[in-house]
Design a protein around this motif. Structure first.
Motif, mmCIF file in Angstrom:
data_model
loop_
_atom_site.group_PDB
_atom_site.id
_atom_site.type_symbol
_atom_site.label_atom_id
_atom_site.label_comp_id
_atom_site.label_asym_id
_atom_site.label_seq_id
_atom_site.Cartn_x
_atom_site.Cartn_y
_atom_site.Cartn_z
ATOM 1 N N THR A 1 -13.820 0.684 -3.442
ATOM 2 C CA THR A 1 -14.848 0.112 -2.625
ATOM 3 C C THR A 1 -16.235 0.984 -2.539
ATOM 4 O O THR A 1 -17.206 0.603 -2.105
ATOM 5 N N ARG A 2 -15.910 1.954 -3.210
ATOM 6 C CA ARG A 2 -17.305 2.927 -3.553
ATOM 7 C C ARG A 2 -17.510 3.182 -4.716
ATOM 8 O O ARG A 2 -18.245 3.789 -5.461
ATOM 9 N N VAL B 1 0.926 -1.242 -0.173
ATOM 10 C CA VAL B 1 0.144 -0.065 0.051
ATOM 11 C C VAL B 1 0.807 1.216 -0.097
ATOM 12 O O VAL B 1 1.644 1.378 0.841
ATOM 13 N N PRO B 2 0.419 2.011 -1.136
ATOM 14 C CA PRO B 2 1.680 3.275 -1.007
ATOM 15 C C PRO B 2 0.899 4.022 0.207
ATOM 16 O O PRO B 2 -0.013 4.556 0.571
ATOM 17 N N ASP B 3 2.075 4.878 0.824
ATOM 18 C CA ASP B 3 1.774 5.530 2.258
ATOM 19 C C ASP B 3 1.713 7.254 1.643
ATOM 20 O O ASP B 3 1.629 7.855 2.643
ATOM 21 N N THR C 1 -15.877 3.679 -7.777
ATOM 22 C CA THR C 1 -14.930 4.296 -8.513
ATOM 23 C C THR C 1 -13.633 3.689 -8.639
ATOM 24 O O THR C 1 -12.941 4.169 -7.692
ATOM 25 N N PRO C 2 -13.379 2.968 -9.382
ATOM 26 C CA PRO C 2 -12.120 2.243 -9.406
ATOM 27 C C PRO C 2 -11.001 3.523 -9.599
ATOM 28 O O PRO C 2 -11.122 4.408 -10.312
ATOM 29 N N PRO C 3 -9.644 3.441 -8.750
ATOM 30 C CA PRO C 3 -8.641 4.195 -8.749
ATOM 31 C C PRO C 3 -7.631 4.180 -10.146
ATOM 32 O O PRO C 3 -7.434 5.055 -10.668
ATOM 33 N N VAL C 4 -7.943 2.984 -11.073
ATOM 34 C CA VAL C 4 -7.460 2.889 -12.131
ATOM 35 C C VAL C 4 -8.369 2.146 -13.128
ATOM 36 O O VAL C 4 -9.476 1.552 -12.767
ATOM 37 N N THR D 1 -9.221 7.955 1.413
ATOM 38 C CA THR D 1 -10.269 8.062 0.439
ATOM 39 C C THR D 1 -9.731 7.677 -0.927
ATOM 40 O O THR D 1 -10.549 6.870 -1.807
ATOM 41 N N THR D 2 -8.732 7.979 -1.273
ATOM 42 C CA THR D 2 -7.964 7.583 -2.666
ATOM 43 C C THR D 2 -7.881 5.832 -2.576
ATOM 44 O O THR D 2 -8.334 5.422 -3.635
#
Length: 102
Positions: free
Chosen positions: A68-69, A55-57, A71-74, A62-63
């Motif tokens: 899980t909401r 996991v990037p720190d 809206t995929p981050p990619v 939220t990002t």
């Protein structure tokens, strides 16, 4: 456990971690269950450490939780490329370890 043993255990958990990440992002509960149900308590703890290391720190929660909401981050295409790259890197690492042990 010795540090070498812990390192080996962490290495063994990269493949289950990859499978679990892909299953979670694909909302594939069957594969998620299969990955998790095959691991014992020590392996589950090692998996948690491996996943945390991935996991990037430098992102907000939220990002990181965007998938899980709904809206995929990619994009799906990017996710597939990331999975393929990670699987290729894991396969290469496994081959390298086998060759070094031989």
């Amino acid at each position: 456990m010795t540090p070498d043993t812990l390192d080996d255990l962490a290495q063994q958990m990269f493949w289950p971690a990859t499978k679990l990440v892909a299953a979670v992002h694909d909302h594939d509960t069957r594969t998620s269950h299969t990955v998790l149900s095959t691991l014992d308590t020590v392996e589950l703890r090692a998996l948690a450490v491996v996943l945390a290391s991935l996991v990037p720190d430098d992102h907000t929660f939220t990002t990181l939780a965007r998938c899980t909401r709904g809206t995929p981050p990619v994009s799906e295409r990017q996710a597939a490329q990331h999975r393929a790259t990670l699987e290729a890197e894991l396969a290469h690492a496994a081959r390298t370890r086998r060759q070094a042990a031989a």
